[in-house]
Design a protein around this motif. Structure first.
Motif, PDB file in Angstrom:
ATOM      1  N   ILE A  11       0.866  -1.184   0.000  1.00 39.43           N
ATOM      2  CA  ILE A  11       0.000   0.000   0.000  1.00 39.43           C
ATOM      3  C   ILE A  11       0.901   1.231   0.000  1.00 39.43           C
ATOM      4  O   ILE A  11       1.616   1.506   0.969  1.00 39.43           O
ATOM      5  N   VAL A  12       0.896   1.973  -1.107  1.00 38.59           N
ATOM      6  CA  VAL A  12       1.841   3.070  -1.325  1.00 38.59           C
ATOM      7  C   VAL A  12       1.371   4.326  -0.592  1.00 38.59           C
ATOM      8  O   VAL A  12       0.289   4.852  -0.856  1.00 38.59           O
ATOM      9  N   ILE A  13       2.213   4.792   0.324  1.00 35.73           N
ATOM     10  CA  ILE A  13       1.900   6.008   1.088  1.00 35.73           C
ATOM     11  C   ILE A  13       2.488   7.236   0.410  1.00 35.73           C
ATOM     12  O   ILE A  13       1.877   8.300   0.387  1.00 35.73           O
ATOM     13  N   ASP A  14       3.676   7.084  -0.153  1.00 38.82           N
ATOM     14  CA  ASP A  14       4.310   8.224  -0.823  1.00 38.82           C
ATOM     15  C   ASP A  14       5.076   7.716  -2.033  1.00 38.82           C
ATOM     16  O   ASP A  14       5.791   6.712  -1.952  1.00 38.82           O
ATOM     17  N   GLY A  15       4.906   8.393  -3.186  1.00 40.70           N
ATOM     18  CA  GLY A  15       5.611   8.024  -4.407  1.00 40.70           C
ATOM     19  C   GLY A  15       4.700   7.543  -5.517  1.00 40.70           C
ATOM     20  O   GLY A  15       5.174   7.100  -6.569  1.00 40.70           O
ATOM     21  N   GLN A  16       3.376   7.652  -5.319  1.00 38.88           N
ATOM     22  CA  GLN A  16       2.450   7.115  -6.326  1.00 38.88           C
ATOM     23  C   GLN A  16       2.559   7.850  -7.658  1.00 38.88           C
ATOM     24  O   GLN A  16       2.391   7.240  -8.715  1.00 38.88           O
ATOM     25  N   GLN A  17       2.876   9.143  -7.656  1.00 37.55           N
ATOM     26  CA  GLN A  17       2.932   9.896  -8.910  1.00 37.55           C
ATOM     27  C   GLN A  17       4.093   9.406  -9.778  1.00 37.55           C
ATOM     28  O   GLN A  17       3.940   9.194 -10.983  1.00 37.55           O
ATOM     29  N   ARG A  18       5.269   9.197  -9.157  1.00 39.68           N
ATOM     30  CA  ARG A  18       6.436   8.691  -9.902  1.00 39.68           C
ATOM     31  C   ARG A  18       6.196   7.256 -10.359  1.00 39.68           C
ATOM     32  O   ARG A  18       6.503   6.895 -11.497  1.00 39.68           O
ATOM     33  N   LEU A  19       5.649   6.452  -9.449  1.00 39.68           N
ATOM     34  CA  LEU A  19       5.388   5.051  -9.762  1.00 39.68           C
ATOM     35  C   LEU A  19       4.441   4.915 -10.952  1.00 39.68           C
ATOM     36  O   LEU A  19       4.706   4.169 -11.905  1.00 39.68           O
ATOM     37  N   THR A  20       3.348   5.669 -10.932  1.00 38.57           N
ATOM     38  CA  THR A  20       2.364   5.596 -12.013  1.00 38.57           C
ATOM     39  C   THR A  20       2.957   6.109 -13.323  1.00 38.57           C
ATOM     40  O   THR A  20       2.738   5.525 -14.397  1.00 38.57           O
ATOM     41  N   SER A  21       3.718   7.196 -13.249  1.00 38.43           N
ATOM     42  CA  SER A  21       4.291   7.792 -14.472  1.00 38.43           C
ATOM     43  C   SER A  21       5.266   6.841 -15.160  1.00 38.43           C
ATOM     44  O   SER A  21       5.250   6.701 -16.392  1.00 38.43           O
ATOM     45  N   ILE A  22       6.125   6.167 -14.379  1.00 31.76           N
ATOM     46  CA  ILE A  22       7.077   5.225 -14.981  1.00 31.76           C
ATOM     47  C   ILE A  22       6.336   4.049 -15.605  1.00 31.76           C
ATOM     48  O   ILE A  22       6.698   3.558 -16.692  1.00 31.76           O
ATOM     49  N   MET A  23       5.286   3.592 -14.967  1.00 30.51           N
ATOM     50  CA  MET A  23       4.521   2.479 -15.547  1.00 30.51           C
ATOM     51  C   MET A  23       3.830   2.901 -16.838  1.00 30.51           C
ATOM     52  O   MET A  23       3.723   2.113 -17.785  1.00 30.51           O
ATOM     53  N   LEU A  24       3.361   4.141 -16.917  1.00 26.13           N
ATOM     54  CA  LEU A  24       2.785   4.640 -18.171  1.00 26.13           C
ATOM     55  C   LEU A  24       3.851   4.708 -19.259  1.00 26.13           C
ATOM     56  O   LEU A  24       3.590   4.378 -20.427  1.00 26.13           O
ATOM     57  N   LEU A  25       5.054   5.133 -18.870  1.00 24.38           N
ATOM     58  CA  LEU A  25       6.152   5.192 -19.836  1.00 24.38           C
ATOM     59  C   LEU A  25       6.541   3.784 -20.301  1.00 24.38           C
ATOM     60  O   LEU A  25       6.796   3.557 -21.491  1.00 24.38           O
ATOM     61  N   SER A  72       5.489   0.935 -28.499  1.00 19.47           N
ATOM     62  CA  SER A  72       6.254   1.626 -29.540  1.00 19.47           C
ATOM     63  C   SER A  72       7.325   0.736 -30.176  1.00 19.47           C
ATOM     64  O   SER A  72       7.791   1.010 -31.281  1.00 19.47           O
ATOM     65  N   THR A  73       7.732  -0.288 -29.451  1.00  9.83           N
ATOM     66  CA  THR A  73       8.840  -1.111 -29.952  1.00  9.83           C
ATOM     67  C   THR A  73       8.333  -2.260 -30.832  1.00  9.83           C
ATOM     68  O   THR A  73       7.195  -2.710 -30.688  1.00  9.83           O
ATOM     69  N   VAL A  74       9.217  -2.741 -31.702  1.00 11.32           N
ATOM     70  CA  VAL A  74       8.913  -3.930 -32.512  1.00 11.32           C
ATOM     71  C   VAL A  74       9.674  -5.141 -31.971  1.00 11.32           C
ATOM     72  O   VAL A  74       9.557  -6.237 -32.511  1.00 11.32           O
ATOM     73  N   MET A  90       3.956   8.464 -25.683  1.00  9.82           N
ATOM     74  CA  MET A  90       4.008   7.897 -27.037  1.00  9.82           C
ATOM     75  C   MET A  90       4.601   8.915 -28.007  1.00  9.82           C
ATOM     76  O   MET A  90       5.465   8.579 -28.843  1.00  9.82           O
ATOM     77  N   ASP A  91       4.167  10.181 -27.900  1.00  3.83           N
ATOM     78  CA  ASP A  91       4.690  11.241 -28.776  1.00  3.83           C
ATOM     79  C   ASP A  91       6.171  11.485 -28.510  1.00  3.83           C
ATOM     80  O   ASP A  91       6.969  11.664 -29.450  1.00  3.83           O
ATOM     81  N   LEU A  92       6.565  11.523 -27.247  1.00  4.22           N
ATOM     82  CA  LEU A  92       7.965  11.784 -26.897  1.00  4.22           C
ATOM     83  C   LEU A  92       8.879  10.670 -27.411  1.00  4.22           C
ATOM     84  O   LEU A  92       9.991  10.934 -27.887  1.00  4.22           O
ATOM     85  N   ILE A  93       8.415   9.441 -27.299  1.00 10.61           N
ATOM     86  CA  ILE A  93       9.214   8.310 -27.814  1.00 10.61           C
ATOM     87  C   ILE A  93       9.349   8.404 -29.327  1.00 10.61           C
ATOM     88  O   ILE A  93      10.433   8.204 -29.894  1.00 10.61           O
ATOM     89  N   ARG A  94       8.249   8.750 -29.989  1.00  3.16           N
ATOM     90  CA  ARG A  94       8.253   8.847 -31.454  1.00  3.16           C
ATOM     91  C   ARG A  94       9.214   9.950 -31.916  1.00  3.16           C
ATOM     92  O   ARG A  94       9.881   9.822 -32.951  1.00  3.16           O
ATOM     93  N   GLU A  95       9.305  11.038 -31.153  1.00  2.00           N
ATOM     94  CA  GLU A  95      10.140  12.180 -31.546  1.00  2.00           C
ATOM     95  C   GLU A  95      11.566  12.076 -31.018  1.00  2.00           C
ATOM     96  O   GLU A  95      12.434  12.880 -31.387  1.00  2.00           O
TER      97      GLU A  95
END
Length: 679
Positions: free
Chosen positions: A74-88, A95-97, A157-162
């Motif tokens: 149960i995450v008390i602190d760090g959810q924003q970083r954790l979620t962002s990395i998982m989205l990335l 994006s990869t083949v 997705m856009d950042l990876i493409r560019e």
């Protein structure tokens, strides 16, 4: 507590591990710039051969209901970083083949392979985000709702493409990310205290956020879900996030009689909550829902009764929120306990509206009302033999000084002399006078305030006003008797009174139509119309018909602002709070001495100026002087400054007020306590 540094991917990659974002956390809300910054950092470390690691931050968690085969974090602190990395990571996967890379990301970092459906996805965001995250991981993008989850995934997705790097190279950058993880043990550490420490800046969390977290964080995860969904979500539906902190502040004011500072609501809540004997988190949240519904009625004027709503709407127009703590009390009495009926509620609201409006008309300080209504629920208990509206009227009628209930004479004197055109509520006042006449239904939305004697005098107006034209203009241009409401303001402009009369005669607005009865417009007519309007105003917002007779009652309160008007005969001070410091005293001499010494220390130059100030002349001898000659009980404040201490209780208090008054802005920084009255 267990803490260590670890590769981010190693932390999330262990099998049969699920990360829960508890309901008391905020939704995922990283914005575009935060995601771009994260991505650029990862690009930089990916190509830097001299860097083997990059510190991402701290993740704090409590281990939940884990088994031998599965662990719940149960995450008390760090959810924003954790979620962002998982989205990335998901964006890299899409994006990869490289099929091996796809499989590695999906089965190691985004999902738990071979786990039941409920535990398959590693990250379990808050309920409002969970739907979108699940759809994303299951490649159901067309079913996703507009959210920060979807926006940031598309951004990655856009950042990876560019990017000048391939998806695999970006992934290699993520492999260099390190975190410090802190695992708390519920039995040994207090997650709430650690959470407060981690969020001590308070930049992101509102007072209401902290209160919600306090109530939910100590509960088991399933109970958190229940309390959040059954109570807090309901409160959020009743009131917007920005309003919940104000609501709880007013709730605490009602319950404690003390008005918390806006930035210390959470601290006051904890003190109050910890003092309760018969409430657990669920009971407290249940009560908040009850009061929260009443509070939403105040804000949206949508109670079950239209007569009540009409009065709430008037309070809205007057922007009188200081009454809310007391309104919570009487709405509970009416709608929960049925102690009063709606008719009595309306009569009580009428008394409050009259008090608020008359003070606004007389340009009295609104901050004086905070304490009036903070203590009102307790003050009316002294008049239990009266009905509610009379109890409130009696308390308000007895107010003196800055909290006084203006009578008709005071209202008249003020309205004859003040600039009524600048009064923010003048249109509303004239509308209410017009409604009182009941001659015809009028739509007020398009009407504006018009000066009968115009703001720019033409030659014709100067001739009609006579030799005293300039004097009359200066004195009465913005007087209430020279103002009306009309839909023809541009047409009339600076026209002569004869031309304006023709329009007034055809008006369907009674208070404008009657102006046409005047032969001319001069000082006499302005005063005559002012008197008529003031009479109407005083009959709409009535002064209580309560005679305060007999011996003055002792104010039973023990806490006062230095500006409060109170008779302290027979009372003894025990404490002064000044500029945040507490001083214990045992007499009025000690009270005055300590205030003088504190003020001398605050600004010696200002205090020395009091030696010659007329306010300290005294009846027979100076109260503050550069010598102790002729003083019966002198007190040395500093070299060359002496204070006469031979004073009555009320004299000592009033001279203390005069001293404080000479220090601009400090009148709100000084309060005192009296010993309780022994009955």
């Amino acid at each position: 507590m267990k803490a260590d540094n670890l590769s981010f991917l190693e932390f999330i990659g262990a099998s049969k591990r699920t990360f829960y974002i508890p309901v008391y956390q905020r939704n995922y809300d990283w914005k575009r710039m935060q995601c771009i910054t994260l991505f650029r950092d990862i690009e930089t470390i990916a190509v830097d051969e001299n860097r083997n690691s990059h510190f991402l931050g701290t993740i704090v968690y409590v281990e939940g209901d884990s088994s031998a085969n599965f662990r719940q974090f149960i995450v008390i602190d760090g959810q924003q970083r954790l979620t962002s990395i998982m989205l990335l990571l998901k964006a890299i996967l899409d994006s990869t083949v490289d099929e091996e890379l796809k499989l590695e990301i999906k089965e190691c970092y985004l999902t738990n392979r071979f786990s039941p459906e409920a535990l398959r996805i590693k990250l379990k965001p808050m309920k409002s985000d969970s739907y979108n995250f699940q759809k994303l991981i299951n490649d159901q993008l067309d079913d996703m709702e507009e959210s920060q989850i979807l926006l940031n995934y598309n951004l990655f997705m856009d950042l990876i493409r560019e990017s000048y790097l391939s998806p695999k190279e970006i992934y290699q950058g993520i492999q260099k990310l390190e975190i410090v993880y802190i695992q708390l043990t519920k039995e040994k550490e207090n997650p709430q205290l650690i959470f407060e420490s981690l969020n001590s800046t308070g930049l992101d969390l509102t007072q209401a956020d902290l209160i919600r977290n306090y109530l939910l964080m100590g509960q088991a995860y399933e109970r958190q879900e229940k309390l959040y969904n059954n109570y807090w979500v309901k409160l959020e539906k009743l009131l917007p996030d920005a309003m919940i902190s104000d609501f709880i502040r007013d709730y605490l004011t009602l319950k404690t009689g003390i008005i918390p500072n806006k930035d210390s609501v959470y601290h006051c809540f904890k003190e109050y909550y910890q003092s309760l004997d018969n409430y657990d988190a669920e009971g407290f949240l249940d009560e908040l829902i009850t009061y929260g519904e009443y509070y939403s009625w105040f804000k949206y004027c949508n109670s079950p009764d239209e007569d009540v709503n009409a009065r709430l709407s008037q309070l809205q127009r007057l922007k009188s929120t200081t009454v809310y703590p007391f309104l919570l009390n009487i709405f509970e009495d009416c709608y929960m306990y049925r102690g009063i009926d709606v008719h009595m509620m309306c009569k009580t609201l009428d008394v409050i509206l009259s008090y608020v409006m008359r003070r606004l008309l007389c340009e009295m300080q609104t901050n004086a009302l905070n304490k009036v209504f903070a203590s009102m629920a307790k003050d009316i208990e002294r008049y239990s033999d009266q009905v509610l509206c009379d109890r409130v009227a009696t308390v308000l009628a007895k107010k003196k000084g800055k909290a006084v209930f203006p009578d008709d004479a005071l209202v008249r004197d003020k309205l004859l002399s003040r600039n009524s055109y600048k009064f923010p509520h003048i249109k509303y006042v004239l509308e209410q006078v017009e409604r009182k006449q009941g001659k015809e239904i009028v739509s007020f939305d398009e009407l504006t305030i018009e000066h009968i004697m115009p703001q720019t005098l033409t030659a014709k107006w100067k001739i009609d006003l006579g030799k005293k034209a300039a004097e009359i203009y200066e004195k009465y241009i913005h007087c209430i008797g020279n103002l009306t409401i009309t839909g023809y303001n541009p047409e009339m402009s600076n026209n002569s009174f004869e031309e304006k009369k023709k329009i007034y005669e055809k008006s369907n607005i009674y208070i404008s139509k009657t102006i046409a009865k005047a032969e001319c417009w001069n000082e006499e007519e302005i005063i005559k119309r002012s008197d008529w309007l003031i009479k109407q105003i005083c009959s709409i917002w009535k002064c209580p018909d309560i005679i305060v007779s007999g011996e003055p009652e002792v104010d039973m309160r023990t806490e006062f602002d230095i500006t409060d008007e109170v008779d302290v005969t027979g009372r003894t001070p025990c404490e002064i709070e000044i500029c945040g410091g507490i001083i214990q005293v045992d007499s009025w001499r000690s009270f005055l001495k300590n205030i003088c010494m504190q003020m001398y220390e605050y600004d010696a130059q200002i205090f020395r100026s009091l030696i010659r100030h007329k306010d300290f002349k005294g009846r027979s001898k100076r109260i503050i002087n550069d010598t102790d000659d002729n003083m019966r009980v002198p007190q040395k404040i500093a070299e060359g400054i002496y204070l006469e201490m031979n004073l009555s209780a009320n004299e000592a208090l009033n001279y203390a007020k005069l001293v404080i008054d000479k220090y601009e802005g400090l009148e709100n920084e000084c309060s005192y306590k009296l010993k309780p009255v022994v009955v």
